[in-house]
Scaffold this active site. Structure first.
Site, PDB file in Angstrom:
ATOM      1  N   ARG A  46       0.803  -1.239   0.000  1.00 55.99           N
ATOM      2  CA  ARG A  46       0.000   0.000   0.000  1.00 55.99           C
ATOM      3  C   ARG A  46       0.827   1.277   0.000  1.00 55.99           C
ATOM      4  O   ARG A  46       1.904   1.326   0.597  1.00 55.99           O
ATOM      5  CB  ARG A  46      -0.905   0.005   1.240  1.00 55.99           C
ATOM      6  CG  ARG A  46      -1.970  -1.077   1.166  1.00 55.99           C
ATOM      7  CD  ARG A  46      -2.781  -1.170   2.442  1.00 55.99           C
ATOM      8  NE  ARG A  46      -3.867  -2.132   2.264  1.00 55.99           N
ATOM      9  CZ  ARG A  46      -3.718  -3.459   2.355  1.00 55.99           C
ATOM     10  NH1 ARG A  46      -2.539  -3.983   2.640  1.00 55.99           N
ATOM     11  NH2 ARG A  46      -4.736  -4.270   2.145  1.00 55.99           N
ATOM     12  N   HIS A  52      -0.973  -2.602  -4.430  1.00 52.59           N
ATOM     13  CA  HIS A  52      -0.443  -3.509  -5.444  1.00 52.59           C
ATOM     14  C   HIS A  52      -0.428  -2.912  -6.858  1.00 52.59           C
ATOM     15  O   HIS A  52      -0.794  -3.569  -7.838  1.00 52.59           O
ATOM     16  CB  HIS A  52      -1.225  -4.826  -5.430  1.00 52.59           C
ATOM     17  CG  HIS A  52      -0.998  -5.651  -4.200  1.00 52.59           C
ATOM     18  ND1 HIS A  52       0.119  -5.551  -3.413  1.00 52.59           N
ATOM     19  CD2 HIS A  52      -1.764  -6.620  -3.609  1.00 52.59           C
ATOM     20  CE1 HIS A  52       0.049  -6.406  -2.415  1.00 52.59           C
ATOM     21  NE2 HIS A  52      -1.089  -7.060  -2.491  1.00 52.59           N
ATOM     22  N   HIS A  59       3.131 -12.956  -5.302  1.00 48.66           N
ATOM     23  CA  HIS A  59       1.942 -13.096  -4.471  1.00 48.66           C
ATOM     24  C   HIS A  59       1.321 -14.500  -4.511  1.00 48.66           C
ATOM     25  O   HIS A  59       0.093 -14.649  -4.558  1.00 48.66           O
ATOM     26  CB  HIS A  59       0.912 -12.041  -4.895  1.00 48.66           C
ATOM     27  CG  HIS A  59       0.029 -11.550  -3.797  1.00 48.66           C
ATOM     28  ND1 HIS A  59      -0.881 -12.356  -3.146  1.00 48.66           N
ATOM     29  CD2 HIS A  59      -0.087 -10.329  -3.226  1.00 48.66           C
ATOM     30  CE1 HIS A  59      -1.517 -11.645  -2.239  1.00 48.66           C
ATOM     31  NE2 HIS A  59      -1.054 -10.410  -2.259  1.00 48.66           N
ATOM     32  N   ASP A  77      -1.616  -9.613   8.481  1.00 43.42           N
ATOM     33  CA  ASP A  77      -1.484  -8.916   7.199  1.00 43.42           C
ATOM     34  C   ASP A  77      -0.527  -7.750   7.443  1.00 43.42           C
ATOM     35  O   ASP A  77      -0.914  -6.590   7.383  1.00 43.42           O
ATOM     36  CB  ASP A  77      -2.863  -8.437   6.708  1.00 43.42           C
ATOM     37  CG  ASP A  77      -2.854  -8.048   5.233  1.00 43.42           C
ATOM     38  OD1 ASP A  77      -1.763  -8.036   4.629  1.00 43.42           O
ATOM     39  OD2 ASP A  77      -3.935  -7.740   4.699  1.00 43.42           O
ATOM     40  N   GLU A 122       5.256 -12.338   1.086  1.00 41.50           N
ATOM     41  CA  GLU A 122       5.629 -11.412   0.017  1.00 41.50           C
ATOM     42  C   GLU A 122       6.874 -10.635   0.449  1.00 41.50           C
ATOM     43  O   GLU A 122       6.797  -9.763   1.316  1.00 41.50           O
ATOM     44  CB  GLU A 122       4.471 -10.439  -0.232  1.00 41.50           C
ATOM     45  CG  GLU A 122       3.148 -11.107  -0.543  1.00 41.50           C
ATOM     46  CD  GLU A 122       1.945 -10.225  -0.172  1.00 41.50           C
ATOM     47  OE1 GLU A 122       1.832  -9.100  -0.664  1.00 41.50           O
ATOM     48  OE2 GLU A 122       1.115 -10.675   0.638  1.00 41.50           O
TER      49      GLU A 122
END
Ligand code: GLA
Length: 380
Positions: free
Chosen positions: A109, A134, A208, A280, A345
């Site tokens: 982000r 992304h 991803h 996350d 990631e």
């Protein structure tokens, strides 16, 4: 004749004699093949199959650089596809939460979908509330990459190139990016990234794949055990944008310094887990030097499969598939429910263009960006 026989034996032993009619030595066997997967924007899209002759196979398309399938043997040697994805290109075109894709120009982000570089403000496409995620509306996961098949098909290597025009999704500079996938003899999927630009820009390329080491579509990932080689993480606000601090993991559910089941603390009462709807977050990797360094290790007790992640990047986003809700029907008709895949990631930290204290994501003309990540598979 008596002198020829020992000579023949010695040539055979050293492998320097190939008898007519014998099978080709395995080193020359094709390890990259391709079939047509479909057409996008008038361009042909292929599905490549790479195999390493050791039981591992990767199927990768030049649409979005997507790893469609990754076949890895389990403890008993039984092959299984351990990444989430779709059988057909049309499914990827309809809706995908970045399954297996190369993510760019800026993975993760950027807050308020804007940043300032050299005194100039750039406005990006907001696609995650007020933020950009992304790469924006049409990131590198949704474009056709140009395949370079100059390496011989005996090598399980796929090179892809994408030239992102100046101003695409609001980012300055024509960016020429290459991604090379290699399946190694040591059961590794290696990804080498490189990029150059003709104007200063920002860049954060990542991969991803959603892994489920028990097999894609076989249930949730909560019993997978995870180690993250990180003493700190970047805490987020409710919009998943880093606050800018580097916080110690000590005494928090973010502490994965020793291998811990993902489900052990995922539902703990904790603001960070509440904001992320689970894990996350970006972890700040413990690393020395610029080379490949161990970032993560994940293992799945039932299948015995384990994976290590090695990278040259400073951070890793561990995402526990919290947005999966069963609406994606994947390969073989399997439904991908809540938390049935996990992403690791490798990356620079989210929102770095607005956080001068974070490692820089700026790329300037004349510089060459390079980055490598290795996903290494083994059994226990
Ligand atoms: C990343 C993000 C998540 C989510 C997924 C895609 O990992 O950090 O919040 O957007 O991609 O669904």
């Amino acid at each position: 004749m008596t002198q020829i026989a020992p000579m023949l034996l010695s040539l055979l032993a050293t492998g320097s004699l190939i008898l007519a009619g014998c099978a080709q030595p395995s080193t020359n066997a094709p390890r990259r093949s391709r079939e047509l997967f479909g057409t996008v924007d008038g361009k042909q899209v292929f599905l490549y199959a790479l195999s390493n002759g050791k039981g591992m196979e990767a199927r990768i398309t030049n649409y979005g650089g997507i790893v469609v399938a990754l076949v890895v043997p389990d403890r008993a040697g039984k092959p299984g596809d351990i990444v989430l994805g779709y059988d057909s290109l049309s499914s990827y075109l309809k809706a995908t939460p970045y399954f297996g894709a190369i993510v760019g120009r800026y993975g993760n982000r950027i807050g308020k979908a804007r940043f300032t570089l050299d005194g100039k403000e750039y406005t990006l496409k907001a696609n995650d509330g007020a933020n950009t995620l992304h790469g924006g509306l049409k990131g590198f996961d949704k474009v056709v990459w140009e395949p370079d098949e100059s390496t011989p098909p005996s090598e399980p290597v796929l090179k892809l190139k994408y030239v992102s025009p100046d101003g695409e999704e609001g980012y300055p500079g024509t960016l020429t990016a290459t991604v090379t996938y290699t399946l190694t003899d040591s059961n590794e999927l290696r990804i080498d990234y490189s990029a150059t630009t003709d104007k200063p820009t920002v860049l954060n390329l990542t991969h991803h794949s959603y892994f489920n080491l028990a097999g894609a579509g076989s249930g949730d990932i909560l019993s997978h055990e995870l180690m993250l080689n990180a003493d700190r993480f970047t805490p987020i606000d409710s919009g998943l944008i880093p606050t800018g601090e580097l916080q110690s993991v000590e005494g928090t559910p973010m502490d994965f310094r020793t291998s811990t089941a993902i489900g052990a603390r995922i539902n703990a009462k904790d603001d960070q887990l509440r904001y992320g709807r689970g894990y996350d977050h970006n972890w700040v990797l413990n690393r020395t030097g610029n080379g490949l360094s161990l970032a993560a290790r994940v293992s799945e007790p039932a299948s015995g499969r384990a994976m290590e992640v090695w990278t040259t990047e400073p951070g890793i986003q561990f995402y526990s598939g919290n947005f999966l809700d069963g609406s994606n029907v994947g390969k073989g008709g399997k439904v991908y429910a809540y938390r049935t895949g996990l992403c690791l990631e490798t990356q620079h930290f989210p929102d770095s263009p607005n956080k001068p204290q974070f490692p820089s994501t700026v790329l300037k003309p004349g510089e060459k960006f390079t980055s490598t990540t290795v996903y290494k598979f083994m059994t226990r």
